[in-house]
Write an enzyme that holds these catalytic residues in place. Structure first.
Site, mmCIF file in Angstrom:
data_model
loop_
_atom_site.group_PDB
_atom_site.id
_atom_site.type_symbol
_atom_site.label_atom_id
_atom_site.label_comp_id
_atom_site.label_asym_id
_atom_site.label_seq_id
_atom_site.Cartn_x
_atom_site.Cartn_y
_atom_site.Cartn_z
ATOM 1 N N GLU A 14 0.859 -1.177 0.000
ATOM 2 C CA GLU A 14 0.000 0.000 0.000
ATOM 3 C C GLU A 14 0.900 1.233 0.000
ATOM 4 O O GLU A 14 1.850 1.335 0.784
ATOM 5 C CB GLU A 14 -0.903 0.036 1.226
ATOM 6 C CG GLU A 14 -1.785 1.270 1.259
ATOM 7 C CD GLU A 14 -2.662 1.374 2.495
ATOM 8 O OE1 GLU A 14 -3.511 2.288 2.532
ATOM 9 O OE2 GLU A 14 -2.502 0.572 3.428
ATOM 10 N N PHE A 15 0.600 2.190 -0.882
ATOM 11 C CA PHE A 15 1.340 3.438 -0.997
ATOM 12 C C PHE A 15 0.643 4.512 -0.173
ATOM 13 O O PHE A 15 -0.573 4.675 -0.266
ATOM 14 C CB PHE A 15 1.380 3.860 -2.477
ATOM 15 C CG PHE A 15 1.964 5.222 -2.724
ATOM 16 C CD1 PHE A 15 3.326 5.389 -2.862
ATOM 17 C CD2 PHE A 15 1.140 6.332 -2.830
ATOM 18 C CE1 PHE A 15 3.871 6.644 -3.115
ATOM 19 C CE2 PHE A 15 1.669 7.588 -3.081
ATOM 20 C CZ PHE A 15 3.037 7.745 -3.218
ATOM 21 N N LYS A 26 2.936 21.657 -6.974
ATOM 22 C CA LYS A 26 4.264 21.916 -7.532
ATOM 23 C C LYS A 26 4.861 20.686 -8.224
ATOM 24 O O LYS A 26 6.019 20.711 -8.627
ATOM 25 C CB LYS A 26 5.209 22.390 -6.427
ATOM 26 C CG LYS A 26 4.778 23.693 -5.776
ATOM 27 C CD LYS A 26 5.733 24.093 -4.671
ATOM 28 C CE LYS A 26 5.287 25.387 -4.004
ATOM 29 N NZ LYS A 26 6.199 25.765 -2.897
ATOM 30 N N GLY A 27 4.096 19.598 -8.322
ATOM 31 C CA GLY A 27 4.590 18.391 -8.977
ATOM 32 C C GLY A 27 5.336 17.434 -8.073
ATOM 33 O O GLY A 27 5.798 16.385 -8.526
ATOM 34 N N ALA A 29 4.198 15.536 -5.586
ATOM 35 C CA ALA A 29 3.490 14.271 -5.357
ATOM 36 C C ALA A 29 3.696 13.318 -6.525
ATOM 37 O O ALA A 29 3.955 12.123 -6.325
ATOM 38 C CB ALA A 29 2.000 14.517 -5.125
ATOM 39 N N TYR A 64 -1.364 10.937 -9.195
ATOM 40 C CA TYR A 64 -1.111 9.495 -9.145
ATOM 41 C C TYR A 64 -1.184 8.872 -10.540
ATOM 42 O O TYR A 64 -0.388 7.997 -10.880
ATOM 43 C CB TYR A 64 -2.096 8.803 -8.207
ATOM 44 C CG TYR A 64 -2.035 9.315 -6.790
ATOM 45 C CD1 TYR A 64 -0.822 9.611 -6.174
ATOM 46 C CD2 TYR A 64 -3.195 9.524 -6.056
ATOM 47 C CE1 TYR A 64 -0.768 10.098 -4.875
ATOM 48 C CE2 TYR A 64 -3.142 10.002 -4.756
ATOM 49 C CZ TYR A 64 -1.935 10.291 -4.172
ATOM 50 O OH TYR A 64 -1.881 10.752 -2.901
#
Length: 110
Positions: A14-15, A26-27, A29, A64
């Protein structure tokens, strides 16, 4: 910060990600998720990584998806946002969905 809760018996995980509110958009994630998947598939040889995200979190879902996760299901009204029940979306990634060379291995000189 990202965490993988690994199930060693079936080689899945699990992440989970924690991102400071002032760093959203801001990128970070997408990049953190992509690098975590890279490590999971190229270094840890996991078979699958999954996550849950609240449905109203469209920015999270988009991040994601950019990282390589794909929609895989829904848990109806299993989460809360602003005091209201909301669906949680399930997303997963498989090694074959994660294209390209490993940035982790390249950084290690391999």
């Amino acid at each position: 910060m990202t965490v993988l809760h690994v199930n060693t018996y079936v080689r899945t995980a699990e992440f989970v990600i924690a991102l400071a509110p002032n760093e959203r958009g801001k990128g970070h994630a997408t990049e953190a998720a992509r690098l975590t998947l890279d490590w999971a598939f190229h270094m840890a040889a996991l078979r699958m990584v999954w996550l849950k995200v609240l449905e109203p979190n469209r920015a999270g879902v988009a991040a994601y998806e950019k990282a390589g996760f794909r929609p895989s299901g829904r848990l109806r009204k299993s989460g809360y946002r602003l005091g209201q029940p909301v669906d949680e979306l399930l997303m997963d990634a498989l090694p074959e969905d994660f294209s390209g060379p490993s940035a982790v291995i390249a950084a290690l000189g391999g």
